[in-house]
Design an enzyme around this catalytic site. Structure first.
Site, PDB file in Angstrom:
ATOM      1  CG  ASP A   1       8.123  -1.683  -1.971  1.00  0.00           C
ATOM      2  OD1 ASP A   1       7.110  -1.798  -2.409  1.00  0.00           O
ATOM      3  OD2 ASP A   1       9.191  -0.968  -2.816  1.00  0.00           O
TER       4      ASP A   1
ATOM      5  CE1 TYR B   1       0.790   6.897  -4.063  1.00  0.00           C
ATOM      6  CE2 TYR B   1       0.697   5.594  -6.410  1.00  0.00           C
ATOM      7  CZ  TYR B   1       1.153   5.918  -5.026  1.00  0.00           C
ATOM      8  OH  TYR B   1       2.590   5.167  -4.703  1.00  0.00           O
TER       9      TYR B   1
HETATM   10  C1  IPM Z   1       2.945  -0.634  -6.296  1.00  0.00           C
HETATM   11  C2  IPM Z   1       3.649   0.145  -7.134  1.00  0.00           C
HETATM   12  C3  IPM Z   1       2.803   1.406  -7.998  1.00  0.00           C
HETATM   13  C4  IPM Z   1       2.334   2.168  -6.966  1.00  0.00           C
HETATM   14  C5  IPM Z   1       3.624   2.290  -9.049  1.00  0.00           C
HETATM   15  C6  IPM Z   1       3.970   1.207 -10.217  1.00  0.00           C
HETATM   16  C7  IPM Z   1       2.843   3.285  -9.632  1.00  0.00           C
HETATM   17  O1  IPM Z   1       4.684   0.670  -6.607  1.00  0.00           O
HETATM   18  O2  IPM Z   1       1.843  -0.980  -6.633  1.00  0.00           O
HETATM   19  O3  IPM Z   1       3.194  -0.453  -5.048  1.00  0.00           O
HETATM   20  O4  IPM Z   1       2.957   3.186  -6.366  1.00  0.00           O
HETATM   21  O5  IPM Z   1       1.125   1.942  -6.336  1.00  0.00           O
HETATM   22 MG    MG Z   2       5.285   0.201  -4.732  1.00  0.00          MG
END
Ligand code: IPM
Ligand code: MG
Length: 356
Positions: free
Chosen positions: A251, A142
């Protein structure tokens, strides 16, 4: 007690869910005699519209001067064509990194009464789902070097996954500590059969393990972990992983518990300060319709009370209220599966606040 909270409502469903979180906080303030002072701060697309930046300096400064940050969600199709360094998501990443929040705790707990909302078979969820993902939040791919270009007439792009031992050690420590106050089982999710960075994670975690002899440490490749999570989520207690794998498997974890609308998160750094947000995104397709599930945000508020304000009783009061309202049969659309009564975002917030 008095606490200063920076509030970033953000985009899409962000404002709606944050409003319900604040409703619940107000109830806590009233019942337990606390004072929560809210300062609205621009972030994400909402900030781009006003200032041209996804995280204006003033916003970051206000967050830094607060005791905690409550965040809704950022992003949406309106800002999809903006240059990538100015996208709403970059504002969120700048917040995480600017505030030094390298630990992201994402607890996945199954609420008994909404078991039927889980896409997993009943005999699988019967065994219980109760684990926490400890996601590294300010490093890895990231934040690594990235580039898009053309070489010999051919377009290329890359994003670098890089961790140093100190970054791994500090998140590793947090993960072991988290395991110590839970069931003392820690699984590091990685891709050490392919990635050098994962090999370094294993080396550092093996070293740390000596300081936590009671914790049973194991390793699992991320592809296998994705499978094991749906095959038998009850085998997990604490999962520690890098930024990107943590994004993906959290997720998956949320869906196992019934809906992505149920999972809260806390981003912390080792002192009392923290940022609290649901793990779901801005869901622009359902924004403004009073249908989004506010529970992930309300449970994030409970995490704020617990971790930043040390108000354990108040945190528990929120969690119990959520459980009671679900037990009473109230459901937002995302967790409705033929049982109970469907209510809107505001009504769900009202019911939970009333229950406290
Ligand atoms: C999360 C989200 C974020 C991430 C996005 C919105 C940048 O998906 O908090 O999981 O990838 O960290
Ligand atoms: Mg996410």
């Amino acid at each position: 007690m008095d606490f200063k909270i920076a509030v970033i409502k953000g985009d899409g469903v962000g404002p709606e869910i944050v409003d319900e979180g604040l409703k619940v906080l107000d109830k806590i303030a009233q019942k337990y005699n606390h004072k929560f002072e809210y300062t609205n701060v621009l972030g994400g697309g909402a900030a781009i519209d006003v200032t041209g930046e996804p995280l204006p300096k003033e916003s970051l400064d206000t967050c830094k001067a607060s005791d905690a940050v409550l965040l809704g969600a950022v992003g949406g199709p309106k800002w999809d064509n903006i240059e990538s360094s100015k996208r709403p998501e970059k504002g969120l990443l700048a917040l995480r990194s600017g505030l030094g929040l390298f630990v992201n705790l994402r607890p996945a707990t199954m609420h008994e009464s909404i078991k039927e909302a889980s896409p997993l078979r009943a005999d699988i969820v019967e065994k219980g789902v109760d684990f926490v993902v400890v996601r590294e939040l300010t490093g890895g791919i990231y934040f690594g070097e990235r580039k898009t270009g053309v070489e010999n007439g051919v377009e290329f792009a890359y994003d670098v996954e890089k961790y140093d031992e100190n970054e791994i050690r500090r998140i590793g420590k947090k993960a072991f500590e988290t395991a110590m106050i839970r069931n003392k089982k820690l699984t590091c999710v990685d891709k050490a059969n392919v990635l050098d960075s994962s090999k370094l994670w294993r080396k550092v975690l093996n070293e740390l393990a000596k300081d936590y002899p009671e914790v049973e440490l194991s390793y699992m490749y991320v592809d296998n972990a994705a499978m094991q999570l749906v095959k038998d989520p009850s085998q997990f207690d604490v999962i520690v992983t890098n930024n990107i794998f943590g994004d993906i498997i959290s997720d998956e974890a949320s869906m196992i518990t019934g809906s992505i609308g149920m999972l809260p998160s806390a981003s912390v750094r080792g002192d009392d300060f923290g940022m609290y947000e649901p793990i779901h995104g801005s869901a622009p397709d359902i924004a403004g319709q009073n249908v989004v599930n506010p529970i992930a945000t309300i449970l994030s508020v409970a995490m704020m009370l617990r971790y930043s304000f040390k108000l354990e009783e108040e945190a528990k009061a929120i969690e119990t209220a959520v459980t009671n309202v679900l037990n009473a049969g109230y459901r937002t659309k995302d967790i409705y599966n033929g049982v109970g009564e469907v209510v809107g975002t505001k009504e769900m917030g009202d019911l939970i606040a009333k229950e406290i």
